[in-house]
Design a protein around this motif. Structure first.
Motif, short mmCIF file in Angstrom:
data_model
loop_
_atom_site.label_atom_id
_atom_site.label_comp_id
_atom_site.label_asym_id
_atom_site.label_seq_id
_atom_site.Cartn_x
_atom_site.Cartn_y
_atom_site.Cartn_z
N SER A 1 -5.14 6.08 -3.10
CA SER A 1 -5.95 5.20 -2.26
C SER A 1 -7.05 5.98 -1.58
CB SER A 1 -5.08 4.53 -1.20
OG SER A 1 -4.09 3.74 -1.79
N SER A 2 -8.23 5.38 -1.55
CA SER A 2 -9.34 5.92 -0.78
C SER A 2 -10.31 4.78 -0.49
CB SER A 2 -10.05 7.05 -1.52
OG SER A 2 -10.66 6.56 -2.68
N ASP A 3 -10.87 4.82 0.69
CA ASP A 3 -11.83 3.80 1.13
C ASP A 3 -11.26 2.39 1.03
OD1 ASP A 3 -13.64 5.83 1.58
OD2 ASP A 3 -14.56 5.64 -0.41
N GLY A 4 -9.97 2.25 1.24
CA GLY A 4 -9.35 0.93 1.25
C GLY A 4 -9.07 0.34 -0.12
N SER A 5 -9.33 1.08 -1.20
CA SER A 5 -9.02 0.56 -2.53
C SER A 5 -8.04 1.51 -3.21
CB SER A 5 -10.29 0.43 -3.38
OG SER A 5 -10.87 1.69 -3.60
N THR A 6 -7.25 0.95 -4.09
CA THR A 6 -6.23 1.72 -4.80
C THR A 6 -6.59 1.77 -6.27
OG1 THR A 6 -4.56 0.99 -3.23
CG2 THR A 6 -3.77 1.88 -5.32
N THR A 7 -6.50 2.97 -6.85
CA THR A 7 -6.70 3.13 -8.29
C THR A 7 -5.44 3.71 -8.91
OG1 THR A 7 -7.68 5.33 -8.00
CG2 THR A 7 -9.20 3.45 -8.08
N TYR A 8 -5.30 3.52 -10.20
CA TYR A 8 -4.09 3.92 -10.91
C TYR A 8 -4.44 4.82 -12.08
CZ TYR A 8 -2.36 -0.01 -8.24
OH TYR A 8 -2.06 -0.86 -7.20
#
Length: 153
Positions: free
Chosen positions: A66-73
């Motif tokens: 998570s960074s800047d309020g978004s989650t990546t996978y």
């Protein structure tokens, strides 16, 4: 009595080289660092592409960040090389995930260091070199061009 700026008004509009000193120093240093990184990444990608051994990797889980309020996978692959089991987490992450658990992808494994692998895809091997090389070339041109332009003005 007139000051030097009033006596010579044509010099008053010129930028002092001293004020541009940081640009003259930081831009070339940044360009050299970026060139080194782009050459290194291009070399490692080329090495994986030419000497890597293709193996099938299965996505065993998705690691979230998570960074800047978004989650990546990013997918974590499990693969077998010469009877040994290894895991590799892709450097690429996305939202929505590009892979699902159970997906099978082709990986390239370094035969000298089988714990090192990369996904055999353009995004994983060549995206950063395709971005970094032109940007570093542009920075070198600017590093040479800006001082030449400032001297002419």
């Amino acid at each position: 009595m007139q000051s030097a700026d009033q006596a010579f008004p044509s010099n008053a509009n010129k930028k002092s080289p001293r004020k541009l000193g940081c640009a003259f120093i930081l831009l070339p240093i940044s360009a050299i660092i970026l060139v080194a990184v782009s050459i290194w990444y291009t070399y490692t990608s080329y090495t994986f592409f030419t000497t890597g051994i293709e193996v099938q990797g299965t996505v065993v889980r998705l690691e979230s960040s998570s960074s800047d309020g978004s989650t990546t996978y990013s997918p974590v692959f499990s693969y077998t090389y010469e009877g040994q089991q290894y895991e590799y987490e892709s450097v690429n992450s996305s939202n929505p995930p590009a892979n699902e658990v159970g997906d099978v992808e082709t990986l390239l494994v370094d035969p000298n260091k089988p714990n090192k692998a990369r996904q055999n895809s353009f995004w994983e091997l060549w995206l950063l070199p395709c971005i970094l090389c032109p940007v570093s070339f542009g920075m070198i041109v600017l590093s040479i061009g800006i001082p030449l332009l400032v001297r002419r003005i």
